[in-house]
Design a protein around this motif. Structure first.
Motif, PDB file in Angstrom:
ATOM      1  N   LEU A 149     -64.699  37.162  22.171  1.00 39.32           N
ATOM      2  CA  LEU A 149     -65.548  36.274  21.370  1.00 39.32           C
ATOM      3  C   LEU A 149     -65.115  36.308  19.911  1.00 39.32           C
ATOM      4  N   TRP A 150     -64.675  37.474  19.460  1.00 36.72           N
ATOM      5  CA  TRP A 150     -64.188  37.639  18.094  1.00 36.72           C
ATOM      6  C   TRP A 150     -62.997  36.711  17.827  1.00 36.72           C
ATOM      7  N   SER A 151     -62.023  36.723  18.740  1.00 38.91           N
ATOM      8  CA  SER A 151     -60.819  35.911  18.529  1.00 38.91           C
ATOM      9  C   SER A 151     -61.114  34.420  18.680  1.00 38.91           C
ATOM     10  N   ILE A 152     -62.000  34.070  19.608  1.00 45.08           N
ATOM     11  CA  ILE A 152     -62.326  32.652  19.808  1.00 45.08           C
ATOM     12  C   ILE A 152     -63.052  32.093  18.587  1.00 45.08           C
ATOM     13  N   ALA A 153     -64.035  32.835  18.079  1.00 43.21           N
ATOM     14  CA  ALA A 153     -64.788  32.371  16.903  1.00 43.21           C
ATOM     15  C   ALA A 153     -63.883  32.207  15.699  1.00 43.21           C
ATOM     16  N   GLY A 154     -62.829  32.999  15.625  1.00 41.94           N
ATOM     17  CA  GLY A 154     -61.930  32.941  14.478  1.00 41.94           C
ATOM     18  C   GLY A 154     -60.919  31.809  14.533  1.00 41.94           C
ATOM     19  N   ARG A 155     -60.851  31.103  15.658  1.00 42.23           N
ATOM     20  CA  ARG A 155     -59.901  29.992  15.771  1.00 42.23           C
ATOM     21  C   ARG A 155     -60.288  28.863  14.822  1.00 42.23           C
TER      22      ARG A 155
ATOM     23  N   TRP B 120     -68.956  35.235  16.023  1.00 39.89           N
ATOM     24  CA  TRP B 120     -68.894  35.315  17.486  1.00 39.89           C
ATOM     25  C   TRP B 120     -70.274  35.293  18.155  1.00 39.89           C
ATOM     26  N   PRO B 121     -71.373  35.814  17.519  1.00 41.11           N
ATOM     27  CA  PRO B 121     -72.680  35.726  18.199  1.00 41.11           C
ATOM     28  C   PRO B 121     -73.119  34.289  18.494  1.00 41.11           C
ATOM     29  N   LEU B 122     -72.649  33.312  17.707  1.00 42.66           N
ATOM     30  CA  LEU B 122     -73.013  31.919  17.982  1.00 42.66           C
ATOM     31  C   LEU B 122     -72.500  31.492  19.360  1.00 42.66           C
ATOM     32  N   ILE B 123     -71.292  31.936  19.688  1.00 45.48           N
ATOM     33  CA  ILE B 123     -70.723  31.575  20.989  1.00 45.48           C
ATOM     34  C   ILE B 123     -71.456  32.301  22.104  1.00 45.48           C
ATOM     35  N   TRP B 124     -71.728  33.565  21.894  1.00 42.47           N
ATOM     36  CA  TRP B 124     -72.442  34.342  22.911  1.00 42.47           C
ATOM     37  C   TRP B 124     -73.822  33.741  23.187  1.00 42.47           C
ATOM     38  N   GLN B 125     -74.579  33.456  22.124  1.00 36.95           N
ATOM     39  CA  GLN B 125     -75.941  32.948  22.291  1.00 36.95           C
ATOM     40  C   GLN B 125     -75.968  31.567  22.943  1.00 36.95           C
ATOM     41  N   ALA B 126     -74.893  30.795  22.795  1.00 36.59           N
ATOM     42  CA  ALA B 126     -74.842  29.471  23.422  1.00 36.59           C
ATOM     43  C   ALA B 126     -74.417  29.546  24.886  1.00 36.59           C
ATOM     44  N   ASN B 127     -74.055  30.755  25.354  1.00 38.34           N
ATOM     45  CA  ASN B 127     -73.541  30.897  26.721  1.00 38.34           C
ATOM     46  C   ASN B 127     -74.208  32.035  27.477  1.00 38.34           C
TER      47      ASN B 127
END
Length: 221
Positions: free
Chosen positions: A159-165, A175-182
């Protein structure tokens, strides 16, 4: 013997009001329809509408005038109903447009085109075009809410690497934004697996960004 004694009586030069009323007047019809639509909208949206009874009575007078063929009076009365109802609705839409504007201002990641739509809505609001401003902002905020990207997790991703793209948040701490949406497919951040399909919200609110940063900086247990 007088020829033609049984002929039909000549038609009157001027038609009677009843005869005029059978011929629709496009302008009258348009104004009556507009007035009726405004009254319906006012009844749905306005609480404690003080002018409602008076405007309904004016509308009934407009219909009666139209039925008598008095189109100038019907049009004048119908237009008065439209103008006065729009004035009452203006305050309602001004308040709602301001709420929508606050939502847009608190949303991140807007493109230049989307920022331009906000500017146009602000100008409309300043010019007392409250309904137009409201419609513009409702449409924009709906688009921002629904604008999401899809991403298929690859081997070695986090999640860290994806959020940083750059095509997403450009900030790994989000990265918590991606986690909370999934949460439906990812109950814990560390359970990310290759092949998973993730939904990424493109326009989180400022408050959501702040909360995500706070969560990301919490010590891991």
């Amino acid at each position: 013997m007088v020829l033609g004694a049984c002929a039909h009586a000549p038609k009157p030069e001027n038609p009677t009001p009843a005869a005029v009323a059978t011929v629709p007047n496009p302008t009258t019809v348009r104004l009556l329809n507009a007035a009726n639509a405004r009254l319906d909208e006012g009844r749905r949206l306005l609480k404690d509408w003080q002018d409602q009874r008076e405007l309904q009575s004016l509308f009934a007078d407009a219909e009666a005038a139209a039925s008598r063929g008095n189109h100038p009076q019907a049009q004048r009365l119908a237009d008065e109903v439209v103008q006065r109802t729009d004035l009452a609705l203006g305050g309602h839409y001004h308040h709602r447009a301001e709420q929508q504007l606050r939502t847009a201002h608190a949303t991140t990641g807007l493109s230049d085109a989307q920022l331009e739509r906000v500017r146009i809505a602000e100008l409309a609001l300043a010019r007392k075009q409250s309904r137009r401003a409201y419609d513009l902002l409702v449409s924009l905020n709906r688009q921002l809410t629904q604008d999401r990207s899809r991403y298929t997790v690859k081997p070695g991703d986090s999640l860290w690497s994806i959020a940083g793209r750059r095509e997403f948040y450009g900030n790994s701490w989000l990265w918590p934004l991606i986690w909370q949406a999934n949460l439906d497919v990812l109950d814990r951040p560390e359970r990310l697996r290759a092949g998973q399909q993730l939904t990424i919200r493109n326009h989180p609110s400022i408050d959501e960004v702040v909360n995500a940063l706070a969560l990301a900086h919490q010590p891991r247990r």
